[in-house]
Each structure stands twice: as C-alpha cells, then as structure tokens.
Design an enzyme around this catalytic site. Structure first.
Site, short mmCIF file in Angstrom:
data_model
loop_
_atom_site.label_atom_id
_atom_site.label_comp_id
_atom_site.label_asym_id
_atom_site.label_seq_id
_atom_site.Cartn_x
_atom_site.Cartn_y
_atom_site.Cartn_z
N GLU A 180 24.27 17.95 4.55
CA GLU A 180 24.15 16.52 4.24
C GLU A 180 22.92 15.94 4.95
O GLU A 180 22.98 15.61 6.14
CB GLU A 180 25.40 15.78 4.72
CG GLU A 180 26.67 16.25 4.04
CD GLU A 180 27.73 15.15 3.99
OE1 GLU A 180 28.21 14.85 2.90
OE2 GLU A 180 28.04 14.57 5.06
N HIS A 200 30.78 15.48 10.87
CA HIS A 200 30.09 14.57 9.93
C HIS A 200 29.04 13.77 10.70
O HIS A 200 29.25 13.40 11.86
CB HIS A 200 31.11 13.64 9.26
CG HIS A 200 30.50 12.88 8.13
ND1 HIS A 200 29.76 11.73 8.32
CD2 HIS A 200 30.47 13.13 6.80
CE1 HIS A 200 29.31 11.32 7.15
NE2 HIS A 200 29.73 12.14 6.21
N ASN A 254 35.24 12.60 0.45
CA ASN A 254 35.36 12.13 1.83
C ASN A 254 35.58 10.63 1.75
O ASN A 254 34.64 9.88 1.54
CB ASN A 254 34.08 12.48 2.61
CG ASN A 254 34.07 11.88 4.00
OD1 ASN A 254 35.09 11.39 4.49
ND2 ASN A 254 32.91 11.90 4.64
N SER A 297 25.02 10.81 -1.43
CA SER A 297 24.83 10.06 -2.69
C SER A 297 25.00 10.93 -3.94
O SER A 297 24.35 10.70 -4.95
CB SER A 297 23.47 9.34 -2.70
OG SER A 297 23.41 8.40 -1.64
N LYS A 331 36.30 8.60 4.01
CA LYS A 331 35.88 7.89 5.23
C LYS A 331 36.98 6.87 5.60
O LYS A 331 38.15 7.15 5.38
CB LYS A 331 34.51 7.24 5.03
CG LYS A 331 33.48 8.26 4.51
CD LYS A 331 32.06 7.77 4.55
CE LYS A 331 31.14 8.88 4.03
NZ LYS A 331 29.73 8.54 4.11
N GLY A 359 25.07 7.61 1.67
CA GLY A 359 25.39 6.20 1.45
C GLY A 359 24.18 5.34 1.15
O GLY A 359 24.25 4.11 1.18
N GLU A 408 28.28 10.77 10.65
CA GLU A 408 28.76 9.50 11.20
C GLU A 408 29.50 9.73 12.53
O GLU A 408 29.43 8.91 13.44
CB GLU A 408 29.68 8.80 10.18
CG GLU A 408 28.87 8.20 9.04
CD GLU A 408 29.58 8.18 7.70
OE1 GLU A 408 30.82 8.30 7.66
OE2 GLU A 408 28.88 8.06 6.67
P1 PGA Z 1 27.95 9.42 0.16
O1 PGA Z 1 28.62 10.12 1.44
O2 PGA Z 1 28.33 10.27 -1.03
O3 PGA Z 1 28.55 8.04 0.09
O4 PGA Z 1 26.47 9.42 0.37
C1 PGA Z 1 28.64 11.50 1.57
C2 PGA Z 1 29.22 11.85 2.93
O5 PGA Z 1 28.90 11.17 3.91
O6 PGA Z 1 30.01 12.81 3.06
#
Ligand code: PGA
Length: 247
Positions: free
Chosen positions: A164, A94, A9, A210, A11, A170, A96
């Site tokens: 998630e 997601h 992803n 992560s 982003k 993140g 976010e």
């Molecule tokens: P990350 O993001 O691996 O940077 O924690 C995962 C995601 O939000 O899909």
C-alpha cells in the site's frame, strides 16, 4: 497459480448493525466470486458480523492483534479472542497504525509472529510515503520493512502481503497498474532473496490504495498483483464489483 484475495478494510466505519446490513447485502452479490473474499471489521463488530457471514463465502478479518497471549495490556485484543469468533485474517502494520499509533517494524514483526502462531492469516501492510517515493527511497523502505517486519517467519506462504503506497491511500490517487505491478515485482524479488524463490512465487501480494470498482480490473490483470486491500470502496456495494473484477 495464486488464488486472488480481495479484502475490505472497514477501518473505523460501520457500527455492528450497519456492518451486518452491509454484509447481508453483499452476500448474494459476491457468492460466485473466483477469489477469496474477506471483510476486516472493527473489533466490536466481530461477534455480529461473524454471525452474519456464517454459511457464506465471506471470511472474517480483524484490523489488529496484540502479540501477547494475554495479560496487562489495557485496550488490546489477543489472537485467541479473535479466533473464538471465527476470525481467520488480521491486518497488521497498516500505515495508519504506523503513522498514528506508534506501530514499528518491530511491533509488526511481533504481531505477525503471534498471529501465525495462533493460526490466523496476517495481512501485513508495507509501502512507502510520497516523500520516500519522490526521494527515490521506495526500495530501501520496502527492504527495511521486509527485513525487520518479517524476521523469523518460517513459512512465508502463510502470509498475505498488502503493498500500500501511503500516498495512494484514501487520496483517490491510485498507483498506475504498471507502477503497482513493478513495485510488487520488486517485493517478490526481495522475498526470494530473503526467504526462498519458491515461497516468493507462492505468497499472495495485494495492492491497496484507492482501489475501486473502476480500476480493479486493470490492476488485477497485472501478473504480480494477487488481490486488493480495499478501504473506502469496501463500505459500499461497489465492493462486490471489485470482488467480481473478472466478470
Ligand atoms: P483506500 O484504503 O482504499 O480508502 O485508499 C486502502 C487501505 O488503507 O487499506
């Protein structure tokens, strides 16, 4: 047996030319992967990355899709627009988007149904916040996200689900292998009750938060975990190491 699926992803990272360079570098590194490999890229990168992945085992995904077929929805992108470029997967819901862009279980549901109707494979994200986990609400939140977000889905096996935990995204703070396995096991149990036991066994559920070259092997060794949705580590060649978790 469920075939693992590792999806990047990106982003809001990588311009089209940066994305093409990354994909070109990844292609030889992931070509012998024993899993489905997907990159979910910013919408404006799609045409260039679609060309770059042609003839490789890397599949293309988007990060959102609107639920209407067309119309007065300024700034939005329809499933058919994605399909025309060979997009096969789309991330929906997601955290976010839920946090910053007003996404709700209801809009997740509408987008998911629209994606399925267009023949796209939705990667639907669910998961609890830190407050919710610490308040003992994880199962309740997942129940709600499944009951509301997955309403009216006829064939659950056409989805990919990404568990998630928001507190692990993140932050460098991964769920332990056991925590992730246990919660995904709970999700499967809830899906068995809500849909059917056989489809709950067949649907692929990824872990996300992560996940990286170091912890992928341990997470992927867990019986309930069928893949990963990778944010930060998908922007580097480390992504190839995650994809090759079994080598
Ligand atoms: P990350 O993001 O691996 O940077 O924690 C995962 C995601 O939000 O899909």
């Amino acid at each position: 047996m469920r075939r693992p699926i590792i999806a990047g992803n990106w982003k809001m990272n990588n311009t089209a030319s940066e994305g093409v360079a990354l994909v070109n570098a990844l292609k030889p590194l992931v070509k012998d992967a024993n899993c489905d490999v997907v990159v979910c890229v910013p919408a404006i990168d799609i045409p260039a990355v679609a060309e770059a992945v042609k003839g490789s085992n890397i599949r293309l995904g988007a990060q959102n899709v609107h639920f209407a077929e067309k119309g007065a929805y300024t700034g939005e992108i329809s499933a058919q627009m994605l399909k025309e470029y060979g997009v096969e997967y789309v991330i929906i819901g997601h955290s976010e988007r839920r946090q910053y862009f007003g996404e709700t279980d209801e809009t997740v549901n509408k987008r998911t149904l629209a994606a399925l109707a267009a023949g796209l494979t939705p990667i639907v994200c669910i998961g609890e916040t830190l407050e919710e986990r610490e308040g003992g609400l994880t199962e309740k939140v997942l129940d709600r996200q499944i009951e509301e977000g997955f309403k009216g889905i006829e064939d659950l096996t056409k989805l990919v689900i990404a568990y998630e935990p928001v507190w692990a995204i993140g932050t460098g703070r991964t769920a332990t292998d056991e925590q992730a396995n246990e919660t995904i096991g709970y999700i499967r149990k809830k899906l068995a009750e809500t849909f059917c036991p056989v489809c709950a066994q067949k649907v692929r559920i990824q872990y996300g938060g992560s996940m990286n070259a170091k912890n992928a092997k341990g997470l992927m060794a867990q019986p309930e975990i069928d893949g990963g949705l990778i944010g930060g580590a998908s922007l580097k060649l480390d992504f190839a190491q995650v994809v090759n978790f079994d080598k």
